[in-house]
Design an enzyme around this catalytic site. Structure first.
Site, short mmCIF file in Angstrom:
data_model
loop_
_atom_site.label_atom_id
_atom_site.label_comp_id
_atom_site.label_asym_id
_atom_site.label_seq_id
_atom_site.Cartn_x
_atom_site.Cartn_y
_atom_site.Cartn_z
N SER A 259 0.60 -1.24 -0.07
CA SER A 259 0.06 0.18 0.31
C SER A 259 0.74 1.33 -0.03
O SER A 259 0.64 2.32 -0.69
CB SER A 259 -1.11 -0.04 1.20
OG SER A 259 -0.18 -0.23 2.46
N CYS B 107 -6.77 -6.39 0.08
CA CYS B 107 -5.37 -6.45 0.89
C CYS B 107 -4.69 -5.09 1.00
O CYS B 107 -5.42 -4.22 1.50
CB CYS B 107 -4.54 -7.43 0.21
SG CYS B 107 -3.28 -8.19 1.51
N ARG C 222 -1.52 -2.27 9.16
CA ARG C 222 -0.97 -2.89 8.03
C ARG C 222 -0.18 -4.27 8.65
O ARG C 222 0.34 -4.12 10.02
CB ARG C 222 0.19 -2.01 7.43
CG ARG C 222 -0.74 -0.91 6.70
CD ARG C 222 0.50 -0.08 6.06
NE ARG C 222 1.57 -0.82 5.24
CZ ARG C 222 2.88 -0.75 5.25
NH1 ARG C 222 3.37 -0.02 6.32
NH2 ARG C 222 3.54 -1.48 4.40
N ILE D 80 -1.98 -12.76 2.68
CA ILE D 80 -0.60 -12.48 2.52
C ILE D 80 -0.32 -11.14 3.17
O ILE D 80 -0.57 -10.11 2.55
CB ILE D 80 -0.29 -12.77 0.94
CG1 ILE D 80 -0.81 -13.74 0.32
CG2 ILE D 80 1.26 -12.22 0.77
CD1 ILE D 80 -0.81 -13.75 -1.07
N ARG D 81 0.37 -11.14 4.27
CA ARG D 81 0.86 -9.96 4.95
C ARG D 81 -0.19 -9.24 4.83
O ARG D 81 -0.34 -7.85 4.57
CB ARG D 81 1.98 -9.25 4.19
CG ARG D 81 3.30 -10.02 4.56
CD ARG D 81 4.64 -9.27 3.99
NE ARG D 81 4.42 -9.02 2.36
CZ ARG D 81 4.05 -7.98 2.01
NH1 ARG D 81 4.07 -6.73 2.46
NH2 ARG D 81 4.05 -7.93 0.51
N HIS E 202 -7.07 -12.44 -0.58
CA HIS E 202 -6.77 -12.44 -2.24
C HIS E 202 -7.66 -13.45 -3.10
O HIS E 202 -7.28 -14.28 -3.39
CB HIS E 202 -5.08 -12.84 -2.51
CG HIS E 202 -4.14 -11.67 -1.98
ND1 HIS E 202 -3.71 -10.89 -2.98
CD2 HIS E 202 -3.76 -11.33 -0.79
CE1 HIS E 202 -2.97 -9.82 -2.29
NE2 HIS E 202 -2.92 -10.22 -1.11
N GLU F 2 -8.60 -13.22 -5.92
CA GLU F 2 -8.11 -13.52 -7.41
C GLU F 2 -7.03 -14.57 -7.56
O GLU F 2 -6.90 -14.78 -8.55
CB GLU F 2 -7.37 -12.23 -7.81
CG GLU F 2 -5.87 -11.81 -7.50
CD GLU F 2 -5.80 -11.32 -6.04
OE1 GLU F 2 -6.91 -11.14 -5.32
OE2 GLU F 2 -4.59 -11.11 -5.52
N1 GLN Z 1 1.19 -5.61 3.73
C1 GLN Z 1 0.96 -4.99 2.63
C2 GLN Z 1 0.76 -3.48 2.82
O1 GLN Z 1 0.63 -3.19 3.96
C3 GLN Z 1 -0.52 -5.66 1.80
C4 GLN Z 1 -0.23 -6.95 1.33
C5 GLN Z 1 -0.89 -7.37 0.27
O2 GLN Z 1 -1.54 -6.78 -0.30
N2 GLN Z 1 -0.82 -8.68 0.13
O3 GLN Z 1 0.24 -2.83 1.78
#
Ligand code: GLN
Length: 224
Positions: free
Chosen positions: A48, A78, A107, A136-137, A199, A201
């Site tokens: 982001s 995300c 985040r 994912i994160r 996610h 997609e």
């Molecule tokens: N950790 C990412 C962020 O802070 C987002 C991760 C993602 O989009 N898979 O933007």
């Protein structure tokens, strides 16, 4: 119907393929002029902070903000969820968020790359079959406004040890509520804005994209 997919970073091709599977045409959005004529926009995941910088350098930051204020339906996944949120509790000072959906997000709230996880979500509005979700994160939704519908939740990240392993040693985040009832929203909707920490997609289940398409079909733009 034509859906824009913000194409500065992330799974642009995968989101476009998901829309194509639903027979919905899409257009990559890289410049302000790409916004004209679209009926909705997908904001993919990625980083982001990086997307925020690229929004500025591409000249898209302000025009996209105007479209969102005017009611352009939006689906953020995300990092896209972070961009649509009303506040980022640990964002970088110049990081942009549009306030299109009344969420406060943190985040990487589930941990770093090693703490990425998959699980099955119960999403009543998508039917009985669970939705397999890849995180994912991912951002943690810390609070939701009164106008926000929470469509799916996972156990609270507070149930996780700092390493990302669960404090109860089960190793993975389970969907649904903890024994003490604590849970965290992961898919949220407010009006014609949909935000998911996962996610969609990356899996073959198209129900979430389908929900967004139906939201676009039903939306009435304030500038129409
Ligand atoms: N950790 C990412 C962020 O802070 C987002 C991760 C993602 O989009 N898979 O933007």
């Amino acid at each position: 119907m034509l859906v824009g997919v913000l194409a500065l970073q992330g799974d642009v091709a995968e989101h476009r393929a998901a829309l194509a599977e639903l027979d919905v045409g899409s257009r990559p959005v890289r410049r302000p002029e790409d916004l004209s004529g679209i009926d909705g926009i997908v904001l993919p995941g990625g980083e982001s902070t990086t997307i925020s910088m690229l929004l500025e350098s591409s000249g898209l930051a302000e025009p996209l903000g105007k479209e969102l204020v005017a009611g352009l339906p939006a689906f953020g996944t995300c990092a896209g969820m972070i961009l649509l949120a009303s506040a980022i509790s640990d964002g970088r000072p110049n990081q942009r968020c549009y306030g299109a959906i009344d969420l406060v997000v943190r985040r990487n709230g589930y941990g770093g790359q090693l703490d990425s996880f998959e699980c099955d979500l119960e999403v009543a509005s998508l039917g009985e079959a669970p939705l397999h979700a890849v995180f994912i994160r991912a951002p943690v939704v810390e609070s939701v406004g009164a106008e926000v519908d929470v469509l799916a939740e996972v156990a609270s990240p507070e149930a996780l040890a700092p390493s990302g392993a669960r404090a109860d040693g089960r190793g993975a985040v389970a969907p649904g509520k903890e024994a003490d009832g604590s849970s965290t929203p992961v898919i949220c909707r407010q009006g014609s804005v949909l935000a998911a920490a996962c996610h969609p997609e990356l899996t073959s289940d198209r129900r979430l994209h389908g929900l967004f398409v139906s939201m676009i079909a039903k939306s009435v733009r304030s500038n129409d």
